[in-house]
Every structure is written in structure tokens, then in C-alpha cells.
Write a protein that holds these residues in place. Structure first.
Motif, PDB file in Angstrom:
ATOM      1  N   ASN A   7       0.188  -0.659 -26.714  1.00  0.00           N
ATOM      2  CA  ASN A   7      -0.972  -1.287 -25.505  1.00  0.00           C
ATOM      3  C   ASN A   7      -1.634  -0.115 -25.407  1.00  0.00           C
ATOM      4  O   ASN A   7      -2.963   0.083 -25.312  1.00  0.00           O
ATOM      5  CB  ASN A   7      -1.216  -2.591 -25.957  1.00  0.00           C
ATOM      6  N   GLN A   8      -1.333   0.558 -24.213  1.00  0.00           N
ATOM      7  CA  GLN A   8      -1.934   1.877 -23.676  1.00  0.00           C
ATOM      8  C   GLN A   8      -2.183   3.338 -23.852  1.00  0.00           C
ATOM      9  O   GLN A   8      -2.352   3.726 -23.503  1.00  0.00           O
ATOM     10  CB  GLN A   8      -0.728   1.580 -22.817  1.00  0.00           C
ATOM     11  N   VAL A   9      -1.723   3.616 -25.382  1.00  0.00           N
ATOM     12  CA  VAL A   9      -1.846   4.555 -26.116  1.00  0.00           C
ATOM     13  C   VAL A   9      -2.440   4.569 -26.967  1.00  0.00           C
ATOM     14  O   VAL A   9      -3.074   5.274 -27.875  1.00  0.00           O
ATOM     15  CB  VAL A   9       0.231   5.365 -25.896  1.00  0.00           C
ATOM     16  N   ASN A  66       9.208  -6.639 -22.482  1.00  0.00           N
ATOM     17  CA  ASN A  66       9.038  -6.183 -20.698  1.00  0.00           C
ATOM     18  C   ASN A  66       8.426  -6.832 -19.900  1.00  0.00           C
ATOM     19  O   ASN A  66       7.878  -7.763 -19.952  1.00  0.00           O
ATOM     20  CB  ASN A  66       7.989  -4.991 -21.585  1.00  0.00           C
ATOM     21  N   GLU A  67       9.689  -6.553 -18.318  1.00  0.00           N
ATOM     22  CA  GLU A  67       8.664  -7.339 -17.423  1.00  0.00           C
ATOM     23  C   GLU A  67       8.770  -8.121 -17.387  1.00  0.00           C
ATOM     24  O   GLU A  67       8.057  -9.443 -17.084  1.00  0.00           O
ATOM     25  CB  GLU A  67       7.910  -6.366 -17.159  1.00  0.00           C
ATOM     26  N   ILE A  68      10.385  -8.949 -18.310  1.00  0.00           N
ATOM     27  CA  ILE A  68       9.992 -10.618 -18.550  1.00  0.00           C
ATOM     28  C   ILE A  68       9.698 -11.676 -17.558  1.00  0.00           C
ATOM     29  O   ILE A  68       9.522 -12.816 -17.730  1.00  0.00           O
ATOM     30  CB  ILE A  68      11.359 -11.033 -19.242  1.00  0.00           C
ATOM     31  N   SER A  99      -8.189   6.755 -15.165  1.00  0.00           N
ATOM     32  CA  SER A  99      -8.049   7.585 -14.203  1.00  0.00           C
ATOM     33  C   SER A  99      -6.904   7.411 -13.133  1.00  0.00           C
ATOM     34  O   SER A  99      -6.615   8.267 -12.681  1.00  0.00           O
ATOM     35  CB  SER A  99      -9.641   7.339 -12.962  1.00  0.00           C
ATOM     36  N   LYS A 100      -6.185   6.250 -13.432  1.00  0.00           N
ATOM     37  CA  LYS A 100      -5.080   6.564 -12.357  1.00  0.00           C
ATOM     38  C   LYS A 100      -4.023   6.731 -13.666  1.00  0.00           C
ATOM     39  O   LYS A 100      -2.771   6.438 -14.502  1.00  0.00           O
ATOM     40  CB  LYS A 100      -4.527   4.639 -13.034  1.00  0.00           C
ATOM     41  N   ARG A 101      -3.325   7.936 -13.298  1.00  0.00           N
ATOM     42  CA  ARG A 101      -3.146   8.550 -14.407  1.00  0.00           C
ATOM     43  C   ARG A 101      -1.434   9.273 -14.111  1.00  0.00           C
ATOM     44  O   ARG A 101      -0.940   9.681 -13.067  1.00  0.00           O
ATOM     45  CB  ARG A 101      -3.731  10.597 -14.714  1.00  0.00           C
ATOM     46  N   TYR A 102      -0.370   9.460 -14.333  1.00  0.00           N
ATOM     47  CA  TYR A 102       0.752   9.445 -14.199  1.00  0.00           C
ATOM     48  C   TYR A 102       1.438   9.891 -14.967  1.00  0.00           C
ATOM     49  O   TYR A 102       2.684  10.565 -15.159  1.00  0.00           O
ATOM     50  CB  TYR A 102       1.577   8.339 -14.573  1.00  0.00           C
ATOM     51  N   GLY A 103       1.038  11.453 -16.338  1.00  0.00           N
ATOM     52  CA  GLY A 103       1.834  11.846 -17.441  1.00  0.00           C
ATOM     53  C   GLY A 103       1.505  13.529 -16.827  1.00  0.00           C
ATOM     54  O   GLY A 103       0.816  13.538 -15.610  1.00  0.00           O
ATOM     55  N   SER A 163      -3.928   2.323 -17.577  1.00  0.00           N
ATOM     56  CA  SER A 163      -2.601   2.129 -17.116  1.00  0.00           C
ATOM     57  C   SER A 163      -2.870  -0.249 -17.216  1.00  0.00           C
ATOM     58  O   SER A 163      -4.474  -0.162 -17.788  1.00  0.00           O
ATOM     59  CB  SER A 163      -3.025   1.674 -15.845  1.00  0.00           C
ATOM     60  N   ALA A 164      -1.801  -0.470 -16.890  1.00  0.00           N
ATOM     61  CA  ALA A 164      -2.225  -1.637 -17.242  1.00  0.00           C
ATOM     62  C   ALA A 164      -2.750  -2.514 -16.328  1.00  0.00           C
ATOM     63  O   ALA A 164      -3.537  -3.787 -17.480  1.00  0.00           O
ATOM     64  CB  ALA A 164      -0.714  -1.972 -18.155  1.00  0.00           C
ATOM     65  N   SER A 165      -2.099  -2.505 -15.175  1.00  0.00           N
ATOM     66  CA  SER A 165      -3.539  -3.603 -14.440  1.00  0.00           C
ATOM     67  C   SER A 165      -4.791  -3.285 -14.514  1.00  0.00           C
ATOM     68  O   SER A 165      -5.444  -4.554 -14.054  1.00  0.00           O
ATOM     69  CB  SER A 165      -2.662  -3.793 -13.104  1.00  0.00           C
ATOM     70  N   LYS A 166      -5.332  -2.658 -14.746  1.00  0.00           N
ATOM     71  CA  LYS A 166      -6.910  -2.742 -14.815  1.00  0.00           C
ATOM     72  C   LYS A 166      -7.493  -2.352 -15.585  1.00  0.00           C
ATOM     73  O   LYS A 166      -8.398  -0.899 -15.621  1.00  0.00           O
ATOM     74  CB  LYS A 166      -7.288  -1.653 -12.710  1.00  0.00           C
ATOM     75  N   VAL A 220      14.014   2.524 -17.282  1.00  0.00           N
ATOM     76  CA  VAL A 220      12.815   2.676 -18.040  1.00  0.00           C
ATOM     77  C   VAL A 220      11.296   3.267 -17.872  1.00  0.00           C
ATOM     78  O   VAL A 220      10.882   3.154 -18.624  1.00  0.00           O
ATOM     79  CB  VAL A 220      12.674   1.741 -19.107  1.00  0.00           C
ATOM     80  N   GLU A 221      10.973   2.981 -16.544  1.00  0.00           N
ATOM     81  CA  GLU A 221       9.669   3.179 -15.819  1.00  0.00           C
ATOM     82  C   GLU A 221       9.993   3.635 -14.646  1.00  0.00           C
ATOM     83  O   GLU A 221      10.014   2.801 -13.413  1.00  0.00           O
ATOM     84  CB  GLU A 221       8.937   2.015 -15.704  1.00  0.00           C
ATOM     85  N   ASN A 222       8.792   4.469 -13.747  1.00  0.00           N
ATOM     86  CA  ASN A 222       9.095   4.529 -12.643  1.00  0.00           C
ATOM     87  C   ASN A 222       8.658   5.921 -12.376  1.00  0.00           C
ATOM     88  O   ASN A 222       8.418   7.212 -13.517  1.00  0.00           O
ATOM     89  CB  ASN A 222      10.394   5.210 -12.285  1.00  0.00           C
TER      90      ASN A 222
END
Ligand code: BG6
Length: 467
Positions: A18-20, A172-174, A423-427, A416-419, A361-363
Motif C-alpha cells: 500500500n505504500q508503493v 506487519n507490526e502485529i 517528503s519523509k524519504r527513506y530511499g 510514509s505510513a504514519s502521515k 526487516v525494517e530500519n
């Protein structure tokens, strides 16, 4: 860092459907709960009407551009890519008897593309979304029948991809359902604790059923859980603070305890009793829960602190959990505190507790990037963040912790998931798209792209101990 990472360490990156993907109605896909949250996982539930659009409707258009993206991941040397299957592509309403062939065919194409480069898929069955039809008609995970629908979906994808996908994750993040019940279990945000824990119980049973099905169907398949690794420290050495920290860590470790040990931990009895929480657990459920996961996976972005004194309690919303800020740590632009040593500590805590292999699996670091006039992006802050965390992973491996792999979050910029921000870039790979949805969607390599390529090629030897 020479020689610390095992030979077959699974280096890679992690994204979620859902994010990509975008293409939120393509090829028969049904609406998912995520499609009703244009403002992100804590945002209001927005009914969809024709023509409405949110940033996730297109996201980074991975649904159509995945061949280009997989080629870029391959250029960095990825051994593994974590993504999720959008359940509503396979069962658009959630309760159909037969799956949607066009949805299944998409993931066949995706996994085949990855196989061309020897990139192993690590697949999450449900990452922050479920078919909205199950929420509308059944009340989401509040209804026991959702367990059967999930099992049907899990068995369908295990059968279909059993020769292409060997590593699976259930939810994910149960533990996030405690903080965002609609996202996690499809319940209204204001649901009471009994309703939330009942839905969580159904999800834990469904997770165990998926584990059983995976073991039956996928030859040499391995399946793990996925925890939000929100490790908490006492703000002081006051015994009251220590005890409260233990209690709050148990809030999330509870999920891992059930999934890794196969039964409810003893401490939950008192917690349920003192909080007036009633959960219906059948004898059959208890049997089902005994089917335990093969490995533990988790996300790690930050640590936080706990105090027993409510007067001192300043709430800093970090990722999903409410945490008291640690006075010894710096924060990201989004207020997430940066604590590489916390990752070593967490790896040791989880390994001591479960003695099962661990998979990070995420950082990653969400940051604003600046594109220079010549098109280059100098994201040294991201390189430093990832370098320092990986140095601590090496230390944990040296401590004796069994670590299967590391998939950094968002190897390509995503929503981004939270908002629901771009502009909150991780890549390591920049995507030309802004928060309003403007941009060409063109991909561009950042400085960190070449850095991560070197880390993978050297199996961690190029990492720098900057302490
Ligand atoms: C995790 C989620 O909580 O953190 C991801 O599993 C999410 O879906 C990631 O994207 C980072 O959070 P955010 O809000 O910065 O995207």
C-alpha cells in the motif's frame, strides 16, 4: 567489520504494497482499509467516492514500474526484497470463494522479475491493510470468521507461490493494533480494550493457522512474525521506573511470546483481570496457537524511555508508541530518537528470550533530501544512520545472536505510513513526487545507493566504526 556477517546474510530492503504499488483499483483489486486512510495509519477513515484521490492511489506506481525498480535493487546487489501482498488484490472483498486471477498474476510477474536477479522475496501476508469488505460486513478481526477468510487467502498464496517464495511473515507490526486498531484489526479507533484484545486474539490464531499452512504447503518454507521492536528503557534507576518499564515492554513482547512459545504468557492473566478485559479463548484456539513461528522479525527505528511518575510523563509520539524522550539521544527531523546501540540491545533481548533466528526487516532514517542542480543527492545523514546501526548488528552477531538478514526500510522513496507523506524519504533511490502528488515519478540514485552497494558487495566489511 570484516568477517562478522555470515556468508549467506540476506541483505536487502523492505517496502509494503500500500505504500508503493498505487493502482488501487487495477485488475479487479477491491478497496483495502489503507485505501480509506489517505492521511495515514492514524488518520480519519474517509469513505471513498468515485474520483477521490489520495497520495497512495498512485504511490510510486510500483505496480507498473517494478521492473525498473528491481533492476536498481539488483544493481545494489540485493539478495532479498521484502514486500507484502495486497490481500484485496487476491480476494477483493475478502470473503469470496475463488481468488482474483489477475491479482495473483501480478505477483507472479513480480516474483519472476526478482528471480531473474537472484533476489529472494520475503513476503508479508498483511501489512497494515485488509479488504475493506471484511470490515464493512464482518467488523474486521472482531469476528471469528475473519480467521477463516485469512486462512483461505494464506493457503491460496502459499499454493500459488510455493516454488517462488520461501520466506514469509504473517502480520506487519502485529502489536501496533493496540495503538491504531483500525489499521491493525479493522476496529473503530475508539474501541474498548476487550474488543481490541479479542480481535488481536483472532489475529494471533490466524497467524498460527498460516504458520501451519506454510509448513504443510511450502517446501523448505520458513515463516516468521513481525513485531514493532519498540524497546523501552527506564528513565531512571528507581525500582518503580524499572518495574513500569518491564510492564510496558510486555505490552509488545506479549505478541512475540504467544507467536514464538505457543501460549499466552502468565503475566497476561493479571493484566486482563486488572483491566477488566474479557477474551474468549477456546480449547481449539489453544491447540492452534501451539504451531509456532520459525523466526522472529521486527522493525527498529528508535528506543524510548519509561517513568512511573505520570507528572513527569512528557509524551513524544515516536513511530507508533508513546515514549518519554531519552535525554542522551539526538532525534531525526520527525522527532524519532536515534539509538544504534539500542538495536544491539534489542537483538540480544529477543535472542535471549526466544532462541530463534532473528531478521531485521525494517530500519532506516526518514529525512528530507535536497536535489542539487546537477541532480545529485548527498544523503550522508542517511549513510551515517544506517552505517551506525549495521555496526551494532555486527556487534550483536559477535555476541552470538543469530541474525538471518537485514532489509532496510524504504530502499526506494515511498509514501510514509504514519502521515502519508512523500517528503519523509527513506530511499537509496529518489522518486520525483511531492506531498501534493506532483512530479514525474522518475527514479534517481542517491549517494547512499553507492554506499549500500559497497556494504553488500563487501558483506559488511566496508562499514565504519565511527564511535
Ligand atoms: C513501520 C511500518 O512502522 O514504520 C512501515 O511497518 C512504515 O509501514 C515505517 O512506513 C516507517 O514509518 P513512517 O511513518 O515513517 O512511514
Amino acid at each position: 567489520m570484516n568477517g562478522k556477517f555470515p556468508q549467506h546474510f540476506l541483505w536487502g530492503g523492505a517496502v509494503a504494497a500500500n505504500q508503493v504499488e498505487g493502482a488501487y483499483q487495477a485488475d479487479g483489486k477491491g478497496l483495502s482499509t489503507s485505501d480509506l486512510q489517505p492521511q495515514g495509519i492514524f488518520g480519519a477513515i474517509t469513505p471513498r467516492t468515485a474520483g477521490d484521490s489520495g497520495i497512495k492511489d498512485v504511490a510510486i506506481d510500483f505496480y507498473h514500474r517494478y521492473p525498473e525498480d528491481i533492476a536498481l535493487f539488483a544493481e545494489m546487489g540485493f539478495k532479498c526484497l521484502r514486500t507484502s501482498i495486497a490481500w484485496s488484490r487476491i480476494f477483493p472483498q475478502g470473503d469470496e470463494e475463488m481468488p482474483n486471477e489477475a491479482g495473483l498474476a501480478f505477483y507472479d510477474r513480480l516474483f519472476d522479475e526478482m528471480a531473474k536477479y537472484g533476489i529472494q522475496p520475503l513476503i508479508t501476508l498483511s501489512h497494515y491493510e485488509m479488504p475493506y469488505g471484511l470490515v464493512k460486513h464482518y467488523g474486521g478481526w472482531g469476528d471469528r470468521r475473519t480467521i477463516d477468510f485469512f486462512e483461505r487467502y494464506a493457503r491460496t498464496v502459499f499454493e500459488r507461490y510455493k516454488h517462488k517464495v520461501k520466506h514469509w511473515l504473517t502480520f506487519n507490526e502485529i502489536n501496533m493494533s493496540l495503538h491504531a486498531p483500525f489499521t491493525g484489526v479493522g476496529l473503530p479507533q475508539e474501541s474498548d480494550k476487550s474488543a481490541i484484545y479479542q480481535a488481536i486474539h483472532h489475529q494471533l490464531v490466524a497467524s498460527a493457522r498460516a504458520v501451519k499452512a506454510c509448513h504443510e504447503i511450502v517446501p523448505e518454507g520458513k515463516i516468521g512474525n513481525m513485531l514493532l521492536g519498540g524497546i523501552l528503557y527506564p528513565l531512571s534507576c528507581k525500582p518503580e521506573d524499572l518495574l513500569e518499564t518491564q510492564r510496558q515492554n510486555r505490552d509488545w513482547l506479549f505478541f512475540g511470546d504467544v507467536q514464538a512459545r505457543g501460549y499466552y504468557p502468565a503475566y497476561m492473566q493479571r493484566f486482563f483481570r486488572e483491566n477488566g478485559i474479557q477474551v474468549a479463548i477456546t480449547e481449539e484456539d489453544r491447540q492452534t496457537l501451539r504451531e509456532t513461528i520459525d523466526f522472529i522479525s521486527f522493525s527498529y527505528y528508535m528506543s524510548g524511555c519509561v517513568t512511573a511518575d505520570p507528572a513527569q510523563y512528557e509524551t513524544a509520539r515516536g513511530n507508533i508508541l508513546d515514549m518519554v524522550p531519552n535525554p542522551h539521544l539526538a532525534s531525526s527531523e520527525w522527532g524519532w530518537q536515534i539509538d544504534p546501540i539500542g538495536l544491539r540491545y534489542l537483538l540480544n533481548v529477543l535472542y535471549d528470550r526466544y532462541q530463534k533466528p532473528l531478521f531485521i526487516v525494517e530500519n532506516g532514517l526518514g529525512a528530507k533530501d535536497r536535489v542539487e542542480a546537477d541532480g545529485s543527492i548527498h544523503d550522508d545523514y542517511r549513510i551515517n544512520y544506517l552505517n551506525d546501526h549495521l555496526v551494532q548488528v555486527a556487534e550483536a552477531i559477535d555476541d552470538g545472536v543469530e541474525v538471518m538478514g537485514y532489509t532496510s526500510w524504504g530502499p526506494i522513496d515511498l509514501v510514509s505510513a504514519s502521515k502519508a507523506e512523500m517528503s519523509k524519504r527513506y530511499g537509496f533511490i529518489h522518486v520525483d513526487r511531492d506531498d501534493a502528488g506532483n512530479g514525474s515519478l522518475d527514479r534517481r540514485r542517491k549517494k547512499s545507493f553507492y554506499w549500500y552497494r559497497d556494504v553488500i558487495h563487501s558483506n559488511g566489511a566496508s562499514l565504519k566504526d565511527r564511535r
